[in-house]
Structures are given as C-alpha cells and as structure tokens.
Design a protein around this motif. Structure first.
Motif, PDB file in Angstrom:
ATOM      1  N   THR A 272       0.828  -1.205   0.000  1.00 51.07           N
ATOM      2  CA  THR A 272       0.000   0.000   0.000  1.00 51.07           C
ATOM      3  C   THR A 272       0.866   1.260   0.000  1.00 51.07           C
ATOM      4  OG1 THR A 272      -0.056   0.178   2.413  1.00 51.07           O
ATOM      5  CG2 THR A 272      -1.752  -1.226   1.376  1.00 51.07           C
ATOM      6  N   PRO A 273       0.290   2.380  -0.373  1.00 53.82           N
ATOM      7  CA  PRO A 273       1.038   3.640  -0.309  1.00 53.82           C
ATOM      8  C   PRO A 273       1.562   3.941   1.105  1.00 53.82           C
ATOM      9  CG  PRO A 273      -0.900   3.935  -1.671  1.00 53.82           C
ATOM     10  CD  PRO A 273      -1.009   2.565  -1.040  1.00 53.82           C
ATOM     11  N   ALA A 274       0.821   3.540   2.126  1.00 49.67           N
ATOM     12  CA  ALA A 274       1.272   3.776   3.505  1.00 49.67           C
ATOM     13  C   ALA A 274       2.562   3.020   3.820  1.00 49.67           C
ATOM     14  CB  ALA A 274       0.177   3.372   4.486  1.00 49.67           C
ATOM     15  N   MET A 275       2.829   1.919   3.120  1.00 49.98           N
ATOM     16  CA  MET A 275       4.059   1.159   3.325  1.00 49.98           C
ATOM     17  C   MET A 275       5.249   1.810   2.615  1.00 49.98           C
ATOM     18  SD  MET A 275       2.778  -2.685   2.602  1.00 49.98           S
ATOM     19  CE  MET A 275       1.599  -3.556   3.600  1.00 49.98           C
TER      20      MET A 275
ATOM     21  N   VAL B  48       6.488   4.992   2.447  1.00 49.80           N
ATOM     22  CA  VAL B  48       6.750   6.343   2.919  1.00 49.80           C
ATOM     23  C   VAL B  48       8.253   6.599   2.843  1.00 49.80           C
ATOM     24  CG1 VAL B  48       6.560   7.902   4.892  1.00 49.80           C
ATOM     25  CG2 VAL B  48       4.732   6.281   4.405  1.00 49.80           C
TER      26      VAL B  48
END
Length: 185
Positions: free
Chosen positions: A169-172, A174
C-alpha cells in the motif's frame, strides 16, 4: 480405365469446407507475415558503479538492500531507485501519469544484501517483506523475493510481514526513512 468422379453426398458442404480451409490458411499466412511481438520485450538493465538514483542521485552500488527500476513507455532508459520503497512511492503517486511498461526489483533470495547485483525479477510477480529489521539505502525497506518461501524465511529471521505486490500500500512506501518515528533525536 476411366476414373470416374464420384458425386459428393453434399456439394454445398464440400464447398463450405474448402472455403473455410482457404480462409484459415489465408488468415494464418497474414498473421505470420505481419506478426510482431509488439514492443520489444523489456529486460532489466544491470546497474554499475555509476548508476544513480533518479530521485536523489545516490549511487546504487554504494548501498545495501534491494534496488528497483521502472521502465516507462515514453523512455528507452529506466528510472533507477536505490530502494524498493522509492520505487513504490513513485509508482503510487497520484500525479504519476506516465505509462509504466514494467517494474523490476532484485530477488534478495539470491542477491547479496550488502552488495546486491543482478538477480532482477518482475516486481509485480514478486513477494515482499514489509517491516523487517533489515535496512536499505534510506533506512527501513521492503525486501523483494521471487519465491514466497524465501520471503517467509526472511520474515522469520528478520521480522516483517510477507505480502504480494497487489497488497503493498502507499502507507508502506513512505520516504521518510523512519525519521518521523525516531524518538532518539
């Protein structure tokens, strides 16, 4: 002896069969004549001592952990990344409008973590370990593997969760290198 033609039981059927055979043969010939494999099959480009990261100019060969490359439709040369997190961060950006032809990452089941070379694999077919204790060039990284078993073994040894490409995911991805969570500064 006279050879006599035996009348066909169904002249219309024979004609139809001949017609279909001719059409199939012609289609096969046309397909073979104009056949191309589309755009040239993309292959990963090996890094050398001078290959630098597209984002920050860091030399890829100077840092540990898996590297990545993105091949775009509008460019012959790929963009290189000294870390898989950087590749995912760019890939997930909403403003990323360039057509991505393919992505490659290194198989850390075969590559040396300290000095990864070669062992490029299709990023979308790879397995990833997020949240391990191993660091790449920018700190925490997402380790990439060709085989799920290699990813599981890595996660057992270094922590983290095994995920497929579609589950990253985009959250992973960063790009703060963990600095925002560093309480020791």
């Amino acid at each position: 002896m006279n050879a006599q033609r035996r009348p066909s039981a169904n002249p219309l059927r024979s004609s139809l069969v001949r017609h279909l055979l001719v059409v199939c043969f012609a289609a096969t010939l046309l397909a073979a004549c104009g056949k191309t494999d589309g755009p040239a099959a993309l292959v990963p480009v090996e890094i050398d001592r001078s290959t630098s990261c597209t984002l920050d100019g860091m030399l890829l060969a100077d840092y540990p952990g898996p590297k990545a490359q993105i091949h775009y439709a509008d460019r012959a040369e790929p963009d290189f990344f000294c870390d898989t997190v950087e590749m995912f961060a760019i890939y997930f950006k909403p403003e990323q409008v360039r057509q991505v032809r393919t992505l490659f990452v290194q198989d850390m089941g075969k590559a040396d973590w300290a000095e990864p070379r070669d062992n490029w694999i299709d990023a979308k077919a790879a397995w990833y370990v997020h949240g391990s204790s191993r660091h790449g060039s920018m700190g925490p990284t997402i380790a990439s593997f060709a085989l799920e078993g290699d990813a599981q073994k890595f996660a057992t040894e270094h922590g983290g969760k095994v995920v497929a490409f579609a589950d990253v995911t985009p959250a992973m991805a960063v790009l703060d290198g963990g600095v925002l969570h560093d309480q020791g500064m």
